[in-house]
Design a protein around this motif. Structure first.
Motif, PDB file in Angstrom:
ATOM      1  N   VAL A 656     131.400 -55.320 -29.256  1.00  0.00           N
ATOM      2  CA  VAL A 656     131.894 -56.213 -30.310  1.00  0.00           C
ATOM      3  C   VAL A 656     133.119 -55.603 -30.988  1.00  0.00           C
ATOM      4  N   SER A 657     133.062 -54.297 -31.267  1.00  0.00           N
ATOM      5  CA  SER A 657     134.206 -53.646 -31.910  1.00  0.00           C
ATOM      6  C   SER A 657     135.414 -53.587 -30.983  1.00  0.00           C
ATOM      7  N   ARG A 658     135.187 -53.342 -29.690  1.00  0.00           N
ATOM      8  CA  ARG A 658     136.319 -53.323 -28.752  1.00  0.00           C
ATOM      9  C   ARG A 658     136.957 -54.707 -28.667  1.00  0.00           C
ATOM     10  N   ARG A 659     136.145 -55.763 -28.710  1.00  0.00           N
ATOM     11  CA  ARG A 659     136.719 -57.112 -28.720  1.00  0.00           C
ATOM     12  C   ARG A 659     137.555 -57.327 -29.981  1.00  0.00           C
ATOM     13  N   GLU A 660     137.086 -56.780 -31.106  1.00  0.00           N
ATOM     14  CA  GLU A 660     137.852 -56.935 -32.340  1.00  0.00           C
ATOM     15  C   GLU A 660     139.209 -56.229 -32.244  1.00  0.00           C
ATOM     16  N   VAL A 661     139.255 -55.131 -31.494  1.00  0.00           N
ATOM     17  CA  VAL A 661     140.544 -54.481 -31.225  1.00  0.00           C
ATOM     18  C   VAL A 661     141.473 -55.444 -30.489  1.00  0.00           C
ATOM     19  N   ALA A 662     140.932 -56.140 -29.467  1.00  0.00           N
ATOM     20  CA  ALA A 662     141.749 -57.091 -28.713  1.00  0.00           C
ATOM     21  C   ALA A 662     142.213 -58.245 -29.603  1.00  0.00           C
ATOM     22  N   VAL A 663     141.340 -58.721 -30.484  1.00  0.00           N
ATOM     23  CA  VAL A 663     141.725 -59.803 -31.399  1.00  0.00           C
ATOM     24  C   VAL A 663     142.909 -59.365 -32.260  1.00  0.00           C
ATOM     25  N   GLY A 664     142.843 -58.141 -32.814  1.00  0.00           N
ATOM     26  CA  GLY A 664     143.933 -57.640 -33.641  1.00  0.00           C
ATOM     27  C   GLY A 664     145.229 -57.512 -32.867  1.00  0.00           C
ATOM     28  N   LEU A 665     145.134 -57.013 -31.642  1.00  0.00           N
ATOM     29  CA  LEU A 665     146.334 -56.902 -30.807  1.00  0.00           C
ATOM     30  C   LEU A 665     146.957 -58.273 -30.560  1.00  0.00           C
ATOM     31  N   GLY A 666     146.126 -59.284 -30.298  1.00  0.00           N
ATOM     32  CA  GLY A 666     146.637 -60.630 -30.056  1.00  0.00           C
ATOM     33  C   GLY A 666     147.362 -61.186 -31.272  1.00  0.00           C
ATOM     34  N   TRP A 667     146.759 -61.005 -32.455  1.00  0.00           N
ATOM     35  CA  TRP A 667     147.385 -61.526 -33.668  1.00  0.00           C
ATOM     36  C   TRP A 667     148.699 -60.813 -33.965  1.00  0.00           C
ATOM     37  N   LEU A 668     148.855 -59.611 -33.477  1.00  0.00           N
ATOM     38  CA  LEU A 668     150.111 -58.886 -33.660  1.00  0.00           C
ATOM     39  C   LEU A 668     151.091 -59.149 -32.527  1.00  0.00           C
ATOM     40  N   GLY A 669     150.727 -60.071 -31.598  1.00  0.00           N
ATOM     41  CA  GLY A 669     151.604 -60.447 -30.512  1.00  0.00           C
ATOM     42  C   GLY A 669     151.651 -59.465 -29.357  1.00  0.00           C
ATOM     43  N   ARG A 670     150.709 -58.532 -29.323  1.00  0.00           N
ATOM     44  CA  ARG A 670     150.704 -57.511 -28.263  1.00  0.00           C
ATOM     45  C   ARG A 670     149.721 -57.944 -27.175  1.00  0.00           C
ATOM     46  N   TRP A 671     150.081 -59.043 -26.495  1.00  0.00           N
ATOM     47  CA  TRP A 671     149.142 -59.705 -25.589  1.00  0.00           C
ATOM     48  C   TRP A 671     148.847 -58.897 -24.331  1.00  0.00           C
ATOM     49  N   ASP A 672     149.822 -58.111 -23.822  1.00  0.00           N
ATOM     50  CA  ASP A 672     149.546 -57.285 -22.634  1.00  0.00           C
ATOM     51  C   ASP A 672     148.423 -56.289 -22.921  1.00  0.00           C
ATOM     52  N   GLU A 673     148.495 -55.636 -24.069  1.00  0.00           N
ATOM     53  CA  GLU A 673     147.439 -54.686 -24.438  1.00  0.00           C
ATOM     54  C   GLU A 673     146.121 -55.418 -24.681  1.00  0.00           C
ATOM     55  N   ALA A 674     146.200 -56.581 -25.334  1.00  0.00           N
ATOM     56  CA  ALA A 674     144.987 -57.350 -25.602  1.00  0.00           C
ATOM     57  C   ALA A 674     144.290 -57.744 -24.307  1.00  0.00           C
ATOM     58  N   LEU A 675     145.080 -58.148 -23.283  1.00  0.00           N
ATOM     59  CA  LEU A 675     144.481 -58.557 -22.006  1.00  0.00           C
ATOM     60  C   LEU A 675     143.676 -57.423 -21.385  1.00  0.00           C
ATOM     61  N   THR A 676     144.220 -56.217 -21.422  1.00  0.00           N
ATOM     62  CA  THR A 676     143.510 -55.067 -20.855  1.00  0.00           C
ATOM     63  C   THR A 676     142.150 -54.866 -21.536  1.00  0.00           C
ATOM     64  N   VAL A 677     142.127 -54.943 -22.874  1.00  0.00           N
ATOM     65  CA  VAL A 677     140.868 -54.718 -23.616  1.00  0.00           C
ATOM     66  C   VAL A 677     139.886 -55.848 -23.362  1.00  0.00           C
ATOM     67  N   TYR A 678     140.376 -57.116 -23.376  1.00  0.00           N
ATOM     68  CA  TYR A 678     139.475 -58.244 -23.107  1.00  0.00           C
ATOM     69  C   TYR A 678     138.805 -58.084 -21.735  1.00  0.00           C
ATOM     70  N   ARG A 679     139.587 -57.681 -20.719  1.00  0.00           N
ATOM     71  CA  ARG A 679     139.011 -57.517 -19.373  1.00  0.00           C
ATOM     72  C   ARG A 679     137.976 -56.404 -19.347  1.00  0.00           C
ATOM     73  N   GLU A 680     138.262 -55.308 -20.040  1.00  0.00           N
ATOM     74  CA  GLU A 680     137.290 -54.209 -20.086  1.00  0.00           C
ATOM     75  C   GLU A 680     135.977 -54.667 -20.725  1.00  0.00           C
ATOM     76  N   VAL A 681     136.071 -55.425 -21.805  1.00  0.00           N
ATOM     77  CA  VAL A 681     134.867 -55.913 -22.482  1.00  0.00           C
ATOM     78  C   VAL A 681     134.103 -56.875 -21.587  1.00  0.00           C
ATOM     79  N   ALA A 682     134.831 -57.810 -20.914  1.00  0.00           N
ATOM     80  CA  ALA A 682     134.175 -58.775 -20.032  1.00  0.00           C
ATOM     81  C   ALA A 682     133.460 -58.078 -18.886  1.00  0.00           C
ATOM     82  N   THR A 683     134.115 -57.084 -18.276  1.00  0.00           N
ATOM     83  CA  THR A 683     133.501 -56.350 -17.161  1.00  0.00           C
ATOM     84  C   THR A 683     132.234 -55.624 -17.614  1.00  0.00           C
ATOM     85  N   ALA A 684     132.308 -54.983 -18.791  1.00  0.00           N
ATOM     86  CA  ALA A 684     131.136 -54.257 -19.297  1.00  0.00           C
ATOM     87  C   ALA A 684     129.991 -55.215 -19.602  1.00  0.00           C
ATOM     88  N   ARG A 685     130.284 -56.371 -20.196  1.00  0.00           N
ATOM     89  CA  ARG A 685     129.226 -57.320 -20.510  1.00  0.00           C
ATOM     90  C   ARG A 685     128.601 -57.894 -19.248  1.00  0.00           C
TER      91      ARG A 685
END
Length: 739
Positions: A656-685
């Motif tokens: 949940v906290s790692r997803r929140e990191v991705a949310v923050g990155l997205g809101w700051l427009g850093r979508w490449d970094e956000a994509l990496t974190v979202y994929r890591e969270v999805a794979t782990a889940r």
């Protein structure tokens, strides 16, 4: 009425009085048989059966207070407190039906020891068990006020139980003490009264701690701290005189024991241990450091054999239980209640086992319970499995003692995360008790209710619902709708209904239980507050956040009064207040609440405790709600790192906290970094929960949304289609796809 005549008399057509086993200022205690359930019980009559009534005004006040206090006593369910089965009034006599305890009170133990003090290990074990029971009752706002050796029982298996909770307080406010004893002093027994009781000051849980200090002093020296024949001299001693140290009386008393008793006997309540939980911690930790080794077993376990090791096959580990506690405190089910043994199922006869062997098995069963009290559940399970195997061999599979051991095996399995194995054990116990005791016997229903609870842990909520419903009907039929066990079952059913998505039904049932518990136990009783908390949860799930906020605030305030501001349940309610504020768009208030909660959590439990980190997560979420995304991202990263270290990288809270990191990155427009974190969270889940688990699917949707933001619509559409297919398969088959 002569005792020989009373032997054939029934109370309420159910409880047959056999013989008087105790008399005191509060009346008489009878050995009796509950003919409806076929078990031996103790019946306490508040005035001797057959005696004339006193004045009507006094009796009316006493009767009403008795009912209120008896409900309180019946609601207490802890291995260190005498179980109250029933209460009522019959032919002008107020009566209380309790478990029949086989053992001796501490006064009798001293008498049997010719007035000589007890051995140090036995004193320490008694102190630890009494402190554990007091911690439970004090947390529920119950103060005994008359703790003394005669009110503390030592059973044959070494267990210790406090008697007369609730009933000991009946005299307060109605002059019962002076009327029954002829002594015009404050409620309590002079040799064990606290200075504040003597002075008529405010009495709280620390008064019980003082009385316990007096009891321990007598166990250690053979005499109470102020041993005068004149009652006034005793009272003055409590008020003005510091008792001589224990080590002045006997040199084998360890320094830490002397220090603990001296602290308990402090004249000012503020100078005593803060509460019984702190006292128990000191008893355990000081004793452990004094011996420079692992925590010792109680004195009564000496000389025991380990028995034959009996392990079930096919044990496997499942995810730990994070929602334990809904079924309340677990209780000792070995036969001190006196359940009558069943007839052999085959119609034959089983040779009577040697009394010494049965006593040894009872002692080893008690050792297992003691290990559980210390949180050493793996070891407790080993002991209970060995005892169960031997009891089955000498008594039979369906004997209550054998089933009592198997019941404790189920608890040990549940406490070590083995829910599937706990379910099998509780099912076995429920079936055996149904054959031996009957399907509606309280012990049978207790085992069936535990099967429902474990089914809920395993997310088998439909099956849990069926079992809860059947148990509830049986409890209402045999115990009545307002019995504490009935209300506990209804509470659990309401909880389970919410997990089935039947929120309106859950809310109605929880509200009904909360009203009943308020009527029976009081609005601030911990059990009442648990159900009011469930009402607030259901309101939130239904989107009624304004009502949920009010309900959570009421619970937090009441828990603060009843349990203290730092109690885990109080802090949990404050956390939910923050959730409600956030849902209502009141992020600034939520942020302020979570900052204060983090400070309190860190102070009480430490900065890396999972609940401290949960509150820190709330800070990050509400910073985002306020548009402060740089701060929100920094907080999410810190919490994610802390949760990885404390809980592991794949723990649900960490993800949940790692997803929140991705949310923050997205809101700051850093979508490449956000994509990496979202994929890591999805794979782990997907790895932990399965491909079509709702949280795994939500993570893949997050990933698809991120792809859209990066201008990669074809990949996004393909991922959306994959998620839709998995959702359809889940809906068609009604189960998760294999990982």
């Amino acid at each position: 009425m002569a005792e020989t005549e009373t032997e054939t008399r029934l109370i309420q057509g159910r409880y047959r009085l056999l013989e008087v086993i105790g008399r005191g200022g509060m009346g008489e205690v009878w050995r009796a048989v509950d003919e409806s359930l076929g078990r031996r019980v103790a019946v306490k009559c508040l005035k001797p059966a057959g005696q004339p009534q006193g004045d009507a005004g006094f009796t009316t006040v006493l009767r009403e207070r008795f009912r209120r206090e008896a409900r309180v006593a019946a609601a207490l369910q802890h291995r260190g407190v005498t179980v109250v089965h029933d209460f009522g009034e019959y032919e002008g006599v107020l009566y209380l039906v309790m478990e029949l305890l086989e053992g001796h009170n501490l006064s009798q133990l001293l008498d049997r020891n010719s007035g000589r003090p007890l051995a140090v290990p036995e004193i320490v074990d008694i102190a630890e068990q009494v402190a554990d029971a007091l911690a439970y009752t004090h947390a529920r706002g119950i103060v005994h006020r008359d703790l003394k050796p005669a009110n503390i029982m030592r059973l044959g298996d070494g267990a210790v139980k406090i008697c007369d909770f609730g009933i000991a307080r009946l005299g307060q406010g109605v002059g019962l003490s002076s009327r029954l004893t002829g002594v015009g002093i404050a409620m309590g027994t002079p040799h064990y009264m606290s200075p504040e009781q003597i002075g008529g000051g405010e009495v709280d849980h620390r008064s019980d701690l003082y009385s316990l200090g007096c009891v321990l002093y007598e166990l250690a020296t053979g005499v109470p701290p102020f041993d005068h024949e004149d009652a006034w001299a005793v009272l003055v001693g409590h008020r003005d005189t510091v008792p001589s140290p224990l080590r002045d009386h006997r040199g084998d008393i360890p320094a830490h024991v002397d220090r603990i008793v001296r602290d308990l006997l402090a004249k000012s309540p503020d100078e005593r241990p803060a509460d019984a939980r702190e006292l128990r911690r000191r008893i355990l930790s000081d004793g452990r450091s004094a011996t420079a080794g692992p925590a010792p077993l109680p004195a009564w376990t000496r000389g025991m054999t380990a028995g034959h090791k009996a392990l079930p096959t096919g044990l496997r580990t499942v995810l730990p239980d994070h929602t334990a506690g809904l079924t309340g405190e677990w209780t000792t089910t070995v036969d001190p209640r006196g359940a009558l043994p069943p007839r052999p199922a085959t119609g034959g006869t089983r040779p009577a086992p040697a009394a010494a062997l049965l006593a040894q098995l009872a002692t080893r069963h008690g050792a297992g319970l003691s290990l559980g009290r210390l949180g050493r559940w793996e070891e407790a399970g080993e002991v209970h499995r060995a005892v169960a195997a031997e009891r089955e061999h000498v008594l039979g599979a369906d004997h209550p003692d054998t089933l009592a051991s198997r019941y404790e095996i189920g608890f040990s399995l549940g406490r070590t995360g083995r829910a599937e194995d706990a379910l099998r054990e509780f099912t076995r116990v429920a079936d055996g008790r149904s054959r031996a005791l009957g399907p509606d016997h309280p012990d049978t229903l207790a085992a069936r209710q535990e099967t429902a609870y474990v089914l809920g842990q395993l997310a088998r909520h439909f099956e849990a619902n069926d079992v809860y419903t059947a148990v509830l009907a049986a409890r209402e039929r045999s115990m009545g709708p307002d019995h504490p066990d009935t209300l506990r079952c209804r509470h659990n059913l309401a909880f389970n209904l919410s997990r089935l998505g039947r929120l309106e039904e859950s809310l109605r049932m929880a509200a009904g239980v909360a009203a009943a518990r308020t009527r029976v136990l009081g609005g601030d009783h911990p059990d009442t507050l648990v159900t009011r908390y469930e009402v607030a949860y259901a309101l939130g799930r239904l989107g009624r956040w304004t009502e949920a906020l009010d309900a959570y605030r009421d619970v937090a305030s009441a828990r603060g009064r009843a349990l203290g501001p730092d109690h885990p349940d109080t802090l949990a309610a404050r956390y939910e207040v923050g959730i409600s504020l956030g849902r209502l768009g009141r992020g600034a208030e939520a942020l302020e609440l979570y900052r204060a909660l983090v400070a309190d959590r860190a102070r009480v439990h430490g900065p890396d405790d999972p609940e401290t980190l949960r509150a820190r997560h709330g800070i990050g979420v509400n910073l985002g709600r306020l548009g402060r995304w740089d701060e929100a991202l920094a907080e999410a990263r810190d919490v994610s790192a802390a949760r990885t270290g404390a809980l592991g990288p794949d723990h649900p809270d960490t993800l949940v906290s790692r997803r929140e990191v991705a949310v923050g990155l997205g809101w700051l427009g850093r979508w490449d970094e956000a994509l990496t974190v979202y994929r890591e969270v999805a794979t782990a889940r997907e790895r932990v929960l399965g491909l079509d688990h709702p949280e795994a699917l939500a993570s893949r949707n997050d990933e698809a949304h991120c792809l859209e933001q990066l201008g990669r619509p074809a990949e996004a559409v393909e991922l959306y289609r994959r998620v839709a297919a998995l959702r359809e398969r889940r809906g068609t088959h009604g189960r998760r796809a294999p990982s």
